[in-house]
Design an enzyme around this catalytic site. Sequence first.
Site, PDB file in Angstrom:
ATOM      1  N   CYS A 104      37.095   2.341 -16.824  1.00 59.80           N
ATOM      2  CA  CYS A 104      36.695   3.696 -17.242  1.00 59.80           C
ATOM      3  C   CYS A 104      37.282   4.730 -16.302  1.00 59.80           C
ATOM      4  O   CYS A 104      37.009   4.732 -15.093  1.00 59.80           O
ATOM      5  CB  CYS A 104      35.172   3.795 -17.286  1.00 59.80           C
ATOM      6  SG  CYS A 104      34.584   5.460 -17.662  1.00 59.80           S
ATOM      7  N   CYS A 145      34.644   7.083 -14.743  1.00 61.90           N
ATOM      8  CA  CYS A 145      33.868   6.377 -13.719  1.00 61.90           C
ATOM      9  C   CYS A 145      34.603   6.398 -12.381  1.00 61.90           C
ATOM     10  O   CYS A 145      34.010   6.661 -11.321  1.00 61.90           O
ATOM     11  CB  CYS A 145      33.600   4.947 -14.166  1.00 61.90           C
ATOM     12  SG  CYS A 145      32.660   4.815 -15.703  1.00 61.90           S
TER      13      CYS A 145
END
Length: 569
Positions: free
Chosen positions: A44, A47
């Site tokens: 991600c 993230c």
Amino acid sequence: DTVIKLHDRIEETMTLHGLDSAEAVQAFSSKNKNSLVCFSATWCGPCKASKPALEQMAAKYEADVTMDVAFGIVYEDKLGEAIHNYRVRAFPTYVLFQSQSETGRVEGANLPGIDELIQSSNCQALTGGETLGGSSGAAPLSMEEARAQRLAKFGAATTAAPTAAPAPAEEPPAKKEEVKDVEMKEAAAPADQKEDNQDVEMKDADDGEATKLDPTANLDAEMIKTLTESMGFPLIRAQKGLLNGNGGTVEGAVDWLMQHQDDADIDDPIPLQEEGAAAGGGDVAQSYKCNDCGKILSSMANLELHANKTGHSDFEESTQCIIALTPEEKAAKLEKIKELLKQKRDEREAQEKEDAKDREKQRRFMGKEMAKTREELEREQRKRETQMRKRQKHDERRERERIRAELEKDKAERKANKGKLHSSLGVDGYNPSAIQYDVGAGAEHDADAHAEHKKHKMKASVAKIDDYIKKVSSYRAGGDGGKCLKILLAYVGNVADKPGEDKFKSINMENKVFKTKVKPFVGAKNLLLAIGFSPNDSGTALVLNEDASAQLLTDTKAKLQAAYTAYNS
């Protein structure tokens, strides 16, 4: 120095505890009264981008003695199927556990939202002792020190805040009671005085730094839910789409995301904005403007539709926001569109009726024209047939008149020769089958005379070639004269064009063609005799004489060709 820096970095990182299983998450939430767990993924982008800021936030709360929050992070590949127990729908997702129970969550890399969740969830630290906010065994904080820490928590710099005083030495119990009374007196000061002090402090803080606001705080939760749950967009992208899209609608957000999905910073956190900038909205493009007609278009799809319909090609971005219609305005606009559609439908039906009438008129007109043309063709056909019948009757009448003339001639000859006919036509013309009367004792003499006459008759004259051709051409009934001319032209033409071939120098009088198309017509055989043909001894064929004139043959061929052409014209 390097070892010291590395040690500091390890301590800072340890404030964000790494968890490697579902049991570790459960143990972490049970061990800490207040724990914030970040559910992340290694693949991600948001993230990865937000992790340094999360580590800084964990370090900040670790250093704040007034707060009791432990930060942890776990990756989805470590949890496996157990991630469904936490109802994680987007990465990253931050879940706040208090006494092992979830009390709130934030989806997407929304660090201000995490800070707000912690502040609103009563995560303050409670310690034993005589005062609130102090650590066990530490010196109590004065009111000024507590106020300074609260201002620092909200990001305000307090340059005038007094520094913490050193812990006083131990005094007798009576002295402690006096200190306690003094503190209580200060706490019992009038409320108006406290509020005045707080106003002064907040004013100073505002003068030091402008207040920053979260631009996503006022976004519609239903729209965010639609974009994230129904459409599958990450939270950070859904928020950016609503902030930057046209009109703050789901359609505008989707259009903006489709145009900017490949941007490098699409998954970066949304920065805080100063209060004035958040209120002003900036110069973000909210719509498109057609410079040709001045029309404002809400989305790229509407722009393409307008360009296709009008042919306009000059467009630019516009900061003008197209306000969404109210339900009443939508209903009124829908009714107007229905009226326009009904009007267009009525006009189309009326036009179709007119077109149907025109097609029916055209069909009837073409039918009449075709009938008229057919009648005209039939009339012309009847005329041609009538003319053909008239011509046939005329030819037949002429042929009967010719035969009558021949009969009259024979009668006159019989009458002049005492009932005898010296010039019998035979197959070339009229061939009487009656018995010749008045044949007396001189019959033998008459037979010799007849043979001599016949021999004399076989002597055709070259001077009468034109007459022979004219007689043959006079046969019009059924086109028999033309057929005879054609056969004669073949006989003469073969001999004239190919004099060296013997097969053309003999004509068989026994074959069907000669008997049916040459022999019955007056002048046809005489023509062949005149140009040099003579019967053989058996009388079955005509043979070309050795002394036949080639020039005569060529001239006769030309005359036959001209007569045949004239006959068919």
